[in-house]
Write a protein that holds these residues in place. Structure first.
Motif, PDB file in Angstrom:
ATOM      1  N   MET A 193       0.839  -1.195   0.000  1.00 24.80           N
ATOM      2  CA  MET A 193       0.000   0.000   0.000  1.00 24.80           C
ATOM      3  C   MET A 193       0.873   1.242   0.000  1.00 24.80           C
ATOM      4  SD  MET A 193      -3.112  -0.871   2.687  1.00 24.80           S
ATOM      5  CE  MET A 193      -2.038  -1.390   4.028  1.00 24.80           C
ATOM      6  N   ASP A 194       0.453   2.294  -0.772  1.00 32.45           N
ATOM      7  CA  ASP A 194       1.184   3.556  -0.725  1.00 32.45           C
ATOM      8  C   ASP A 194       0.800   4.305   0.543  1.00 32.45           C
ATOM      9  OD1 ASP A 194      -1.292   4.842  -1.165  1.00 32.45           O
ATOM     10  OD2 ASP A 194      -0.986   4.827  -3.339  1.00 32.45           O
ATOM     11  N   ASP A 195       1.437   5.473   0.763  1.00 31.19           N
ATOM     12  CA  ASP A 195       1.224   6.206   2.008  1.00 31.19           C
ATOM     13  C   ASP A 195      -0.238   6.581   2.199  1.00 31.19           C
ATOM     14  OD1 ASP A 195       3.866   5.981   2.568  1.00 31.19           O
ATOM     15  OD2 ASP A 195       4.420   8.006   1.901  1.00 31.19           O
ATOM     16  N   GLY A 196      -0.869   7.105   1.120  1.00 30.19           N
ATOM     17  CA  GLY A 196      -2.262   7.529   1.233  1.00 30.19           C
ATOM     18  C   GLY A 196      -3.182   6.363   1.552  1.00 30.19           C
ATOM     19  N   THR A 197      -2.974   5.233   0.864  1.00 31.38           N
ATOM     20  CA  THR A 197      -3.790   4.044   1.106  1.00 31.38           C
ATOM     21  C   THR A 197      -3.551   3.510   2.503  1.00 31.38           C
ATOM     22  OG1 THR A 197      -3.715   3.481  -1.249  1.00 31.38           O
ATOM     23  CG2 THR A 197      -4.356   1.732   0.281  1.00 31.38           C
ATOM     24  N   GLY A 198      -2.289   3.542   2.943  1.00 27.99           N
ATOM     25  CA  GLY A 198      -1.957   3.059   4.276  1.00 27.99           C
ATOM     26  C   GLY A 198      -2.602   3.897   5.366  1.00 27.99           C
ATOM     27  N   GLU A 199      -2.620   5.214   5.174  1.00 27.43           N
ATOM     28  CA  GLU A 199      -3.262   6.104   6.156  1.00 27.43           C
ATOM     29  C   GLU A 199      -4.760   5.843   6.229  1.00 27.43           C
ATOM     30  OE1 GLU A 199      -2.319  10.112   5.234  1.00 27.43           O
ATOM     31  OE2 GLU A 199      -0.160   9.878   5.602  1.00 27.43           O
ATOM     32  N   LEU A 200      -5.393   5.649   5.061  1.00 23.08           N
ATOM     33  CA  LEU A 200      -6.823   5.369   5.043  1.00 23.08           C
ATOM     34  C   LEU A 200      -7.112   4.034   5.714  1.00 23.08           C
ATOM     35  CD1 LEU A 200      -9.705   6.001   4.187  1.00 23.08           C
ATOM     36  CD2 LEU A 200      -9.187   4.987   1.947  1.00 23.08           C
ATOM     37  N   ALA A 201      -6.301   3.016   5.435  1.00 26.88           N
ATOM     38  CA  ALA A 201      -6.501   1.697   6.040  1.00 26.88           C
ATOM     39  C   ALA A 201      -6.365   1.779   7.556  1.00 26.88           C
ATOM     40  CB  ALA A 201      -5.498   0.698   5.467  1.00 26.88           C
ATOM     41  N   SER A 202      -5.401   2.554   8.037  1.00 22.39           N
ATOM     42  CA  SER A 202      -5.216   2.714   9.479  1.00 22.39           C
ATOM     43  C   SER A 202      -6.404   3.419  10.116  1.00 22.39           C
ATOM     44  CB  SER A 202      -3.931   3.505   9.767  1.00 22.39           C
ATOM     45  OG  SER A 202      -2.792   2.785   9.344  1.00 22.39           O
ATOM     46  N   ALA A 203      -6.910   4.466   9.425  1.00 18.65           N
ATOM     47  CA  ALA A 203      -8.057   5.197   9.948  1.00 18.65           C
ATOM     48  C   ALA A 203      -9.296   4.312   9.990  1.00 18.65           C
ATOM     49  CB  ALA A 203      -8.310   6.431   9.094  1.00 18.65           C
ATOM     50  N   ILE A 204      -9.501   3.531   8.920  1.00 18.11           N
ATOM     51  CA  ILE A 204     -10.646   2.619   8.886  1.00 18.11           C
ATOM     52  C   ILE A 204     -10.521   1.585   9.997  1.00 18.11           C
ATOM     53  CG2 ILE A 204     -11.732   0.763   7.559  1.00 18.11           C
ATOM     54  CD1 ILE A 204     -11.164   2.418   5.030  1.00 18.11           C
ATOM     55  N   GLY A 205      -9.327   1.030  10.158  1.00 16.84           N
ATOM     56  CA  GLY A 205      -9.116   0.031  11.202  1.00 16.84           C
ATOM     57  C   GLY A 205      -9.437   0.561  12.584  1.00 16.84           C
ATOM     58  N   ALA A 206      -8.998   1.788  12.865  1.00 19.75           N
ATOM     59  CA  ALA A 206      -9.266   2.400  14.169  1.00 19.75           C
ATOM     60  C   ALA A 206     -10.758   2.609  14.386  1.00 19.75           C
ATOM     61  CB  ALA A 206      -8.514   3.723  14.283  1.00 19.75           C
ATOM     62  N   ARG A 207     -11.457   3.032  13.315  1.00 22.36           N
ATOM     63  CA  ARG A 207     -12.892   3.274  13.436  1.00 22.36           C
ATOM     64  C   ARG A 207     -13.658   1.964  13.636  1.00 22.36           C
ATOM     65  NH1 ARG A 207     -14.938   6.913  15.447  1.00 22.36           N
ATOM     66  NH2 ARG A 207     -16.860   6.809  14.239  1.00 22.36           N
ATOM     67  N   VAL A 208     -13.278   0.920  12.901  1.00 24.84           N
ATOM     68  CA  VAL A 208     -13.944  -0.378  13.051  1.00 24.84           C
ATOM     69  C   VAL A 208     -13.770  -0.897  14.471  1.00 24.84           C
ATOM     70  CG1 VAL A 208     -13.915  -2.807  12.356  1.00 24.84           C
ATOM     71  CG2 VAL A 208     -13.822  -1.013  10.612  1.00 24.84           C
ATOM     72  N   LYS A 209     -12.536  -0.826  14.971  1.00 28.69           N
ATOM     73  CA  LYS A 209     -12.271  -1.311  16.330  1.00 28.69           C
ATOM     74  C   LYS A 209     -13.045  -0.491  17.361  1.00 28.69           C
ATOM     75  CE  LYS A 209      -8.574  -2.615  19.484  1.00 28.69           C
ATOM     76  NZ  LYS A 209      -7.099  -2.726  19.672  1.00 28.69           N
ATOM     77  N   HIS A 210     -13.081   0.824  17.168  1.00 27.20           N
ATOM     78  CA  HIS A 210     -13.810   1.699  18.096  1.00 27.20           C
ATOM     79  C   HIS A 210     -15.294   1.349  18.120  1.00 27.20           C
ATOM     80  CE1 HIS A 210     -15.141   5.338  20.163  1.00 27.20           C
ATOM     81  NE2 HIS A 210     -16.017   5.511  19.198  1.00 27.20           N
ATOM     82  N   GLU A 211     -15.903   1.231  16.938  1.00 23.86           N
ATOM     83  CA  GLU A 211     -17.327   0.933  16.870  1.00 23.86           C
ATOM     84  C   GLU A 211     -17.619  -0.460  17.423  1.00 23.86           C
ATOM     85  OE1 GLU A 211     -19.648   3.038  16.122  1.00 23.86           O
ATOM     86  OE2 GLU A 211     -18.294   4.657  15.481  1.00 23.86           O
ATOM     87  N   ARG A 212     -16.725  -1.408  17.186  1.00 21.86           N
ATOM     88  CA  ARG A 212     -16.925  -2.774  17.701  1.00 21.86           C
ATOM     89  C   ARG A 212     -16.861  -2.797  19.224  1.00 21.86           C
ATOM     90  NH1 ARG A 212     -13.602  -6.636  19.436  1.00 21.86           N
ATOM     91  NH2 ARG A 212     -11.695  -5.659  18.637  1.00 21.86           N
ATOM     92  N   THR A 213     -15.837  -2.163  19.788  1.00 17.93           N
ATOM     93  CA  THR A 213     -15.690  -2.190  21.243  1.00 17.93           C
ATOM     94  C   THR A 213     -16.793  -1.389  21.931  1.00 17.93           C
ATOM     95  OG1 THR A 213     -14.111  -0.341  21.105  1.00 17.93           O
ATOM     96  CG2 THR A 213     -13.200  -2.572  21.161  1.00 17.93           C
ATOM     97  N   GLN A 214     -17.273  -0.323  21.272  1.00 20.83           N
ATOM     98  CA  GLN A 214     -18.383   0.442  21.834  1.00 20.83           C
ATOM     99  C   GLN A 214     -19.620  -0.432  21.995  1.00 20.83           C
ATOM    100  OE1 GLN A 214     -17.150   3.374  23.292  1.00 20.83           O
ATOM    101  NE2 GLN A 214     -18.871   4.456  22.365  1.00 20.83           N
ATOM    102  N   ARG A 215     -19.768  -1.403  21.113  1.00 16.42           N
ATOM    103  CA  ARG A 215     -20.936  -2.293  21.139  1.00 16.42           C
ATOM    104  C   ARG A 215     -20.634  -3.594  21.871  1.00 16.42           C
ATOM    105  NH1 ARG A 215     -20.827   1.145  17.450  1.00 16.42           N
ATOM    106  NH2 ARG A 215     -22.669   1.985  16.387  1.00 16.42           N
ATOM    107  N   ARG A 216     -19.435  -3.694  22.444  1.00 15.22           N
ATOM    108  CA  ARG A 216     -19.003  -4.861  23.214  1.00 15.22           C
ATOM    109  C   ARG A 216     -19.115  -6.149  22.401  1.00 15.22           C
ATOM    110  NH1 ARG A 216     -21.275  -3.600  29.366  1.00 15.22           N
ATOM    111  NH2 ARG A 216     -20.288  -1.547  29.538  1.00 15.22           N
TER     112      ARG A 216
END
Length: 201
Positions: free
Chosen positions: A1-24
């Motif tokens: 992945m290039d830098d832009g794609t890598g940044e987007l993937a990291s942001a998506i990953g953080a959001r998925v984990k946040h939403e998942r843990t919020q819902r336990r």
């Protein structure tokens, strides 16, 4: 992945984990609900995967949030600006085309605004969205074909169309010139219903 794609993937990953843990929800529960493998979900949350739009829609459905929630950080303000080049590129074509989400709304009824480019020979096929979804296209450059169910419509520069997004549909560039169009997707009640297995832009 290039830098832009890598940044987007990291942001998506953080959001998925946040939403998942919020819902336990456990990794297994979200993976099973979304119909993706546990390993894929782990890779997404770690920012090590570049998930397809279809995969993201399955995850967002299971979490009960709109796709925009997963691709941008929540903002506590009334104005949200996406500068040129800062949108989330969620689809790339075999010939170099791309689908970039540039703006969206929040709430139960989600509206997404996309900037699409199809190079000659590019084609994007989508399964049906949730019931009641509508799509609007305005061609800015070139010629495209839009299929919706059994219909195929040719659109030239400055032509526009509104069609149901809750049936299988496609965007195709069969010409020898680059085509570009603005796409708006209206997805009603995204937080109260599920697209199930039929996902895709």
């Amino acid at each position: 992945m290039d830098d832009g794609t890598g940044e987007l993937a990291s942001a998506i990953g953080a959001r998925v984990k946040h939403e998942r843990t919020q819902r336990r929800l456990t990794l297994d529960q979200l993976a099973d609900g979304a119909g993706v493998s546990r390993r894929m979900l782990i890779n997404i949350e770690q920012g090590a995967a570049n998930p397809s739009v279809g995969t993201l829609l399955k995850i967002s459905d299971t979490l009960g949030v709109g796709l925009p929630t997963l691709v941008e950080s929540p903002r506590e303000k009334s104005v949200s600006i996406t500068r040129s080049g800062d949108g989330a590129i969620l689809w790339t074509g075999a010939q170099g085309g791309r689908g970039e989400m540039v703006a969206s709304t929040e709430g139960a009824d989600v509206v997404e605004l996309w900037d699409w480019t199809l190079e000659p020979g590019d084609r994007h096929d989508s399964d049906a969205h949730a019931s009641g979804t509508r799509e609007l296209i305005h061609v800015q450059q070139g010629t495209i074909q839009v299929t919706s169910g059994t219909q195929t419509i040719t659109l030239n520069e400055r032509d526009a169309i509104s069609f149901p997004g809750d049936v299988a549909h496609s965007y195709i560039n069969s010409s020898e010139q680059q085509a570009r169009f603005a796409l708006t997707v209206f997805d009603p009640g995204v937080q109260s219903q599920s697209r199930g297995k039929n996902t895709g832009v």
